[in-house]
Design a protein around this motif. Structure first.
Motif, short mmCIF file in Angstrom:
data_model
loop_
_atom_site.label_atom_id
_atom_site.label_comp_id
_atom_site.label_asym_id
_atom_site.label_seq_id
_atom_site.Cartn_x
_atom_site.Cartn_y
_atom_site.Cartn_z
N ALA A 1 8.00 54.77 19.12
CA ALA A 1 9.29 54.76 18.63
C ALA A 1 10.43 55.31 19.75
N GLU A 2 11.42 54.43 19.85
CA GLU A 2 12.53 55.00 20.82
C GLU A 2 13.30 56.03 20.29
N HIS A 3 13.42 57.41 20.74
CA HIS A 3 14.26 58.34 20.33
C HIS A 3 14.89 59.02 21.67
N HIS A 4 16.11 59.59 21.30
CA HIS A 4 16.93 60.13 22.43
C HIS A 4 17.54 61.38 21.90
N GLY A 5 17.37 62.49 23.11
CA GLY A 5 18.16 63.64 22.74
C GLY A 5 17.63 64.41 21.67
N MET A 6 16.21 64.21 21.49
CA MET A 6 15.44 65.36 20.73
C MET A 6 14.60 66.08 21.32
N PRO A 7 14.46 67.32 21.45
CA PRO A 7 13.63 68.11 22.09
C PRO A 7 12.10 68.09 21.47
N SER A 8 12.26 67.74 20.13
CA SER A 8 10.72 67.71 19.80
C SER A 8 10.03 66.45 20.03
N ILE A 9 10.74 65.29 20.55
CA ILE A 9 10.15 64.16 20.65
C ILE A 9 10.22 63.58 22.03
N ALA A 10 9.12 63.04 22.46
CA ALA A 10 9.12 62.50 23.96
C ALA A 10 9.02 60.92 24.31
N SER A 11 8.95 60.13 23.11
CA SER A 11 9.03 58.89 23.18
C SER A 11 10.30 58.28 23.38
N SER A 12 11.15 58.58 24.56
CA SER A 12 12.41 58.02 24.87
C SER A 12 12.28 56.63 25.57
N VAL A 13 11.26 56.52 26.17
CA VAL A 13 11.00 55.17 27.10
C VAL A 13 9.75 54.40 26.64
N PRO A 14 9.54 53.92 25.42
CA PRO A 14 8.45 53.18 24.74
C PRO A 14 7.60 52.40 25.79
N GLU A 15 8.26 51.62 26.70
CA GLU A 15 7.40 50.60 27.56
C GLU A 15 6.61 51.42 28.43
N ILE A 16 7.17 52.61 28.95
CA ILE A 16 6.28 53.49 29.79
C ILE A 16 5.04 53.87 29.19
N LEU A 17 4.94 54.44 27.88
CA LEU A 17 4.01 54.95 27.12
C LEU A 17 3.06 53.71 26.82
N ILE A 18 3.53 52.51 26.50
CA ILE A 18 2.91 51.39 26.16
C ILE A 18 2.01 50.91 27.41
N GLY A 19 2.47 50.99 28.61
CA GLY A 19 1.78 50.70 29.82
C GLY A 19 0.61 51.73 29.97
N SER A 20 0.94 52.93 29.70
CA SER A 20 0.11 54.00 30.08
C SER A 20 -1.03 54.06 28.88
N ALA A 21 -0.82 53.91 27.57
CA ALA A 21 -1.74 53.61 26.68
C ALA A 21 -2.80 52.47 26.64
N ALA A 22 -2.05 51.25 27.05
CA ALA A 22 -2.84 50.03 27.24
C ALA A 22 -3.87 50.27 28.38
N ALA A 23 -3.39 50.72 29.48
CA ALA A 23 -4.26 50.67 30.47
C ALA A 23 -5.42 51.58 30.30
N ALA A 24 -5.29 52.59 29.46
CA ALA A 24 -6.29 53.62 29.05
C ALA A 24 -7.27 53.12 27.84
N THR A 25 -7.00 52.05 27.34
CA THR A 25 -7.58 51.50 25.98
C THR A 25 -8.24 50.16 26.39
N LYS A 26 -9.24 49.43 25.48
CA LYS A 26 -9.63 48.20 25.42
C LYS A 26 -9.41 47.26 24.74
N HIS A 27 -8.97 47.72 23.25
CA HIS A 27 -9.08 46.64 22.09
C HIS A 27 -7.74 46.92 21.44
N ILE A 28 -7.09 48.10 21.26
CA ILE A 28 -6.16 48.28 20.31
C ILE A 28 -4.80 47.40 20.78
N ARG A 29 -3.96 46.93 20.00
CA ARG A 29 -2.61 46.56 20.37
C ARG A 29 -1.73 47.49 20.71
#
Length: 336
Positions: A46-74
């Motif tokens: 999820a995309e969130h901004h200005g929240m010290p407890s959440i680091a998912s401000s740029v989903p597409e970077i996390l998506i690329g990182s997770a997809a590169a480290a996995t094999k099956h999950i969407r």
């Protein structure tokens, strides 16, 4: 039991008090790999901004990182807040992800800003009334069907030769559900923070549904907030972090996710207690058996094809354990 629905998860990339942002980022990869092994269908950020407890401000970077480290999950966005971005930028980003990881990317789209009014101004976010225009522009870029006299008709989307991944609309109302059906998107309902019943929205979505290339049939996801532990007592204890953190957030006390023992010592204001009393019915907390039963009943009552779980626990290890307990209790087959 074996669940009659697919099981997925949403990761907000929480930053737990006492941990660092790099540790939170590394945990997103560990959780993705564990979810992949456990047999979860998809993982959204999820995309969130200005929240010290959440680091998912740029989903597409996390998506690329997770997809590169996995094999099956969407892996996808749940969602990208479209009003914060130029539609061309989103078309480019998610075409790139689809090219890198074909057949494993989702584009979930929401209309909320993902932050408070200050963050909206800093992001130059568009107003809610502009969402339909942004969405139509995104689709026109992807389908390359701007009218010949439109200035954007001369703008090729790069990378070319590839389409956007399957698109989902996120919402919590009949209006958003009907819109998702009319344009042939998948539809995800935010029952993890909305008190509105999901069933009428899913009915409106299916009634309005027009088949598309990615969705020849309607597809619904019910999003739930769940904390699971071996015993009810432990689950209740772990949930204290979520309760206090949410109350602090709503009342303007922005901070990282507190450990249960620290959260227990926080003296709630009357307003914060009201926040917890209002929201607590949406937080499912318990042992594996009770959680499997509750999740299954909510999915059946809503008519959901899929359930997506978000879990807020201070300990990264115990959060991964919660997802493992749920997968086992719901009979999800692990991957080799």
């Amino acid at each position: 039991m074996t669940a009659p629905f697919a099981l997925s998860l949403q990761d907000l990339a929480p930053i737990a008090q006492g941990s660092s942002t790099p540790e939170a980022m590394a945990e997103t990869v560990r959780l993705a790999q564990e979810a992949d092994r456990l047999g979860y269908t998809r993982l959204w950020y999820a995309e969130h901004h200005g929240m010290p407890s959440i680091a998912s401000s740029v989903p597409e970077i996390l998506i690329g990182s997770a997809a590169a480290a996995t094999k099956h999950i969407r892996v996808g966005s749940g969602g990208v807040m479209l009003l914060n971005h130029a539609p061309l930028r989103i078309a480019e980003a998610y075409r790139t992800l689809e090219a890198l990881h074909p057949g494993r990317i989702d584009l979930g789209i929401g209309r909320a800003p993902g932050g408070d009014g200050y963050a909206m101004r800093a992001l130059r976010s568009g107003g809610g009334e502009e969402f339909s225009t942004y969405l139509a522009e995104l689709m026109a870029f992807d389908e390359e069907n701007f009218p010949a006299d439109h200035p954007f008709s001369r703008v090729p989307v790069s990378p070319g030769g590839i389409s956007l991944p399957p698109k989902w609309l996120l919402g919590s109302s009949g209006a958003s559900a009907q819109a998702a059906g009319q344009i042939g998107f998948g539809y995800a309902f935010a029952a993890h923070f909305s008190h509105t019943p999901a069933a009428p929205a899913f009915e409106a979505y299916r009634a309005a549904f027009v088949p598309s290339v990615d969705f020849p049939e309607p597809r619904t996801i019910l999003c739930l907030s769940v904390i699971c532990a071996p015993t009810q007592d432990e689950a209740d204890y772990l949930s204290i972090s979520q309760k206090v953190n949410w109350a602090r957030f709503v009342t303007g006390e922005q901070r990282q996710l507190s450990a249960p023992e620290e959260a227990m010592n926080h003296k709630l204001t009357p307003q914060q207690q009201q926040v917890i009393d209002h929201q607590s019915s949406l937080w499912l907390v318990g042992d594996p058996g009770s959680m499997a039963e509750t999740i299954s009943e909510k999915a059946r009552a809503a008519g959901a094809d899929e359930v997506m779980i978000t879990t807020t626990i201070h300990s990264y290890e115990l959060r991964r354990r919660s997802y493992a307990l749920l997968a086992d209790a719901l009979g999800i087959a692990a991957r080799a």
